[in-house]
Design a protein around this motif. Structure first.
Motif, mmCIF file in Angstrom:
data_model
loop_
_atom_site.group_PDB
_atom_site.id
_atom_site.type_symbol
_atom_site.label_atom_id
_atom_site.label_comp_id
_atom_site.label_asym_id
_atom_site.label_seq_id
_atom_site.Cartn_x
_atom_site.Cartn_y
_atom_site.Cartn_z
ATOM 1 N N VAL A 179 32.017 38.440 35.972
ATOM 2 C CA VAL A 179 32.389 39.844 36.125
ATOM 3 C C VAL A 179 30.654 40.320 35.176
ATOM 4 O O VAL A 179 30.611 41.153 35.646
ATOM 5 C CB VAL A 179 33.446 40.353 35.070
ATOM 6 N N VAL A 191 36.167 45.605 30.205
ATOM 7 C CA VAL A 191 37.477 44.232 30.199
ATOM 8 C C VAL A 191 37.356 43.990 28.458
ATOM 9 O O VAL A 191 39.500 44.101 29.266
ATOM 10 C CB VAL A 191 36.699 43.363 31.681
ATOM 11 N N VAL A 252 36.420 47.346 38.975
ATOM 12 C CA VAL A 252 36.686 46.035 38.842
ATOM 13 C C VAL A 252 38.109 45.427 38.345
ATOM 14 O O VAL A 252 38.805 46.426 38.072
ATOM 15 C CB VAL A 252 36.242 46.350 36.923
ATOM 16 N N PHE A 254 40.452 41.917 37.418
ATOM 17 C CA PHE A 254 40.435 40.765 36.001
ATOM 18 C C PHE A 254 42.198 40.082 36.328
ATOM 19 O O PHE A 254 42.929 41.040 35.364
ATOM 20 C CB PHE A 254 39.486 41.430 34.949
#
Length: 297
Positions: A179, A191, A252, A254
């Motif tokens: 990331v 994040v 993004v 995750f």
């Protein structure tokens, strides 16, 4: 007799000057001198044959001296009263000065107490803020590892003493280095913040979320069995996996890998429980990440 005619006029003149200068008691000296002088003059005229001989004329000087004595006594009394009044005024002035001094002292004391109280309050606030900063992770605003260990030790002792369940969750963001490498460290920080917020929103108020490493988090679940902990952990996992955000035009996403375990009677300290949780977390990573693994021991 001649002395009276010489001394009395001098006293009379001096008394008049003193009276005109503002010395009020001088009026008694003036009248006393006049009475003596007049009495002596009448007696002298009687002896000289200018006035007929009578008892009053012949003894006028004695009457004058008697009046002189009385008037001088009044002068003395007036002087005593004057001095008493001056003393009372002086005492009153001293009392007023003391009262003013006490008032100023009280005001100064109140001001000092107020300053001390304000300063103490400021110091207490600064101390509380410093303690809070020492316990909180600045980036994610959840507790840091130091505070986590402090609370965990306390909860471990309490759970053992009262024979209550205590479960612990540990999770690590999957491929977090990628990331950072792909989107940059600012995105990585975002994040971490998101993960912390998702975890806090998914647990109870009495549960304890902490960032204990770079991308590693832990959750203390007091009074929660391992079965209940698995439900909570799955809620956190799903919340993280479903979250995405736009960063400079790129989406993004995750995930995280989780380990769960519960306190056992055989655990000698909290580290024994934490070691099991850590092992369970790596079981999730070995199983392909984005999973929840349980190690009951």
């Amino acid at each position: 007799m001649y002395f009276i005619f010489i001394f009395s006029p001098l006293v009379l003149i001096a008394s008049i000057k003193a009276w005109l200068s503002g010395y009020t008691a001088a009026r008694f000296f003036m009248m006393a001198s006049m009475s003596t002088l007049v009495g002596a003059f009448v007696t002298a005229l009687t002896v000289s044959g200018f006035l007929p001989y009578t008892f009053v004329h012949f003894h006028a000087v004695e009457f004058g001296i008697t009046a002189d004595v009385v008037l001088l006594s009044l002068a003395l009394a007036d002087r005593i009263n004057f001095l008493r009044e001056q003393k009372e005024v002086a005492e009153k002035s001293v009392i007023e000065q003391k009262l003013r001094a006490n008032t100023l002292l009280e005001k100064a004391k109140e001001s000092l107490e107020r300053i001390v109280l304000e300063r103490t309050t400021e110091l207490e606030k600064a101390k509380d803020k410093a303690e809070q900063l020492a316990r909180i992770d600045a980036l994610t605003e959840v507790s840091n590892r130091r505070y986590f260990e402090e609370v965990a030790t306390r909860e471990f002792t309490r759970a053992q003493r009262y024979q209550q369940p205590l479960s612990v969750v540990m999770f690590d963001i999957d491929l977090f280095k990628q990331v950072n490498d792909t989107y940059g460290h600012a995105a990585g920080d975002s994040v971490l913040k998101v993960v912390a917020n998702v975890a806090k929103d998914a647990v109870r108020d009495i549960d304890f979320v902490a960032r204990i490493g770079g991308e590693e988090f832990a959750i203390l679940l007091p009074g929660v069995t391992i079965e209940q902990a698995m439900v909570t952990t799955e809620r956190v996992r799903v919340g993280i996996a479903n979250y995405s955000f736009d960063y400079q035009g790129q989406i993004v996403t995750f995930t995280a890998s989780f380990g769960v375990s519960q306190l056992k009677k055989a655990d000698q300290n909290f580290d024994a429980l934490l070691l099991r949780v850590d092992q369970a977390m790596y079981m999730s990573k070995d199983a392909g990440r984005n999973k929840v693994s349980v190690l009951e021991g």
